[in-house]
Design a protein around this motif. Structure first.
Motif, short mmCIF file in Angstrom:
data_model
loop_
_atom_site.label_atom_id
_atom_site.label_comp_id
_atom_site.label_asym_id
_atom_site.label_seq_id
_atom_site.Cartn_x
_atom_site.Cartn_y
_atom_site.Cartn_z
N SER A 139 48.43 55.09 70.22
CA SER A 139 49.65 54.30 70.06
C SER A 139 50.24 54.48 68.66
O SER A 139 51.46 54.56 68.49
N ALA A 140 49.36 54.53 67.65
CA ALA A 140 49.84 54.76 66.29
C ALA A 140 50.53 56.12 66.18
O ALA A 140 51.57 56.25 65.52
N GLY A 141 49.98 57.14 66.82
CA GLY A 141 50.58 58.46 66.78
C GLY A 141 51.94 58.50 67.46
O GLY A 141 52.89 59.12 66.96
N ILE A 142 52.05 57.85 68.61
CA ILE A 142 53.33 57.79 69.32
C ILE A 142 54.37 57.07 68.46
O ILE A 142 55.52 57.50 68.33
N ALA A 143 53.95 55.95 67.86
CA ALA A 143 54.87 55.17 67.01
C ALA A 143 55.33 55.99 65.81
O ALA A 143 56.51 55.95 65.43
N TRP A 144 54.39 56.76 65.20
CA TRP A 144 54.80 57.59 64.06
C TRP A 144 55.73 58.72 64.50
O TRP A 144 56.67 59.07 63.79
N GLY A 145 55.50 59.28 65.68
CA GLY A 145 56.41 60.29 66.20
C GLY A 145 57.80 59.73 66.40
O GLY A 145 58.80 60.36 66.03
N VAL A 146 57.90 58.54 66.97
CA VAL A 146 59.19 57.88 67.17
C VAL A 146 59.86 57.61 65.82
O VAL A 146 61.05 57.87 65.64
N TYR A 147 59.09 57.11 64.86
CA TYR A 147 59.63 56.80 63.54
C TYR A 147 60.17 58.07 62.87
O TYR A 147 61.25 58.06 62.27
N SER A 148 59.43 59.17 62.97
CA SER A 148 59.87 60.43 62.36
C SER A 148 61.14 60.95 63.02
O SER A 148 62.07 61.41 62.34
N LEU A 149 61.20 60.89 64.34
CA LEU A 149 62.38 61.39 65.05
C LEU A 149 63.62 60.56 64.73
O LEU A 149 64.71 61.10 64.57
N ARG A 150 63.46 59.27 64.62
CA ARG A 150 64.59 58.41 64.28
C ARG A 150 65.06 58.64 62.84
O ARG A 150 66.22 58.40 62.51
#
Length: 276
Positions: A139-150
């Motif tokens: 979940s942390a990895g998915i959240a960081w991926g979303v944060y980076s893309l945004r």
């Protein structure tokens, strides 16, 4: 990437060697990051912090930081890094592919070499991790991926990062209250707080601001692949700072990771510009 690796080392040291609990470490990290960035924005006169970032990015930042801390209560550093950055790669490349950001064959080869080196560095000899902690790290990895893309279209990097950190604070304060009321955990430790402040003010706040500056110039797949270097840097930091051994496996995996990242970036630079 050095700042990102620093977060892993600081979190590991705090939760392993001090008495601070995971929720308090997360809160210290995000609050100190928010204060640092608020002061930086004020010094540079970039405008009100509320004008940068968004609540969705702030939530993604909080989910990453909170899940990251709690996951490391039950995971080894190596397995946690593998789960975290595996999830980051899947998230960013999947979104990039959906948006039409395709990689060329040699880029896929470079990515495979880098990821293969990461697996070779982290996977062998590790026991099966606890399911709950594994889900938290993914979940942390998915959240960081979303944060980076945004972050690729977030505007002025320092202002955007400051706004995201400030918006993450209410979430992390709620987390600390819930941790105290439901788990009975609220443990402050001088060294642990020091690690949290260093993680928030330096390797998170300043590191993420720099990352937001770089993101607009990177394709999603390139940004994802570059982050594969973080576990390697963290491993080297463990050798220098935590007295972990240097092995031939680490050297070979490092060559594969850095070589793969180089191939992805070089192929990106050689792609012809579209005709107008």
């Amino acid at each position: 990437m050095i700042a990102f690796a620093g977060n892993s080392l600081l979190c590991r040291a705090a939760l392993r060697d001090t008495d601070i609990d995971a929720a308090t470490f997360t809160t210290v990290r995000l609050v100190s990051g928010a204060l640092t960035l608020w002061l930086l924005v004020a010094a540079r006169r970039l405008g009100p912090v509320s004008a940068g970032g968004s609540w969705l990015s702030g939530l993604a930042l909080f989910v990453y930081a909170g899940a990251f801390s709690f996951a490391y209560l039950g995971l080894t550093t190596a397995m946690g890094a593998l789960l975290l950055f595996g999830a980051v790669q899947i998230t960013m490349i999947s979104v990039g592919h959906w948006r039409g950001d395709r990689m060329q064959p040699l880029q896929w080869l470079g990515f495979a070499a880098a990821f293969g080196g990461l697996v070779g560095l982290l996977l062998p000899g590790l026991s099966a991790p606890p399911l709950l902690n594994s889900v938290l790290m993914i979940s942390a990895g998915i959240a960081w991926g979303v944060y980076s893309l945004r972050g690729r279209g977030a505007g002025e990097p320092t202002l955007a990062t400051a706004g995201n950190f400030v918006r993450s604070v209410p979430f992390t304060l709620v987390l600390s209250v819930l941790s105290l009321s439901m788990l009975g955990q609220f443990r402050l430790d001088t060294a642990g707080v020091g690690y949290g402040v260093a993680s928030g003010a330096i390797t998170s706040a300043l590191g993420y601001a720099i990352w937001y500056m770089a993101l607009p110039a990177l394709k999603a797949a390139t940004a994802a692949t570059v982050q594969l270097t973080v576990p390697l840097i963290a491993a080297v930091g463990g050798i220098l700072l935590l007295s972990e051994p240097l092995t031939l496996r680490l050297v070979l995996a490092g060559l594969a990771i850095l070589g793969g990242v180089w191939l992805v970036i070089q192929q990106k630079q050689r792609q012809p510009l579209p005709l107008r």
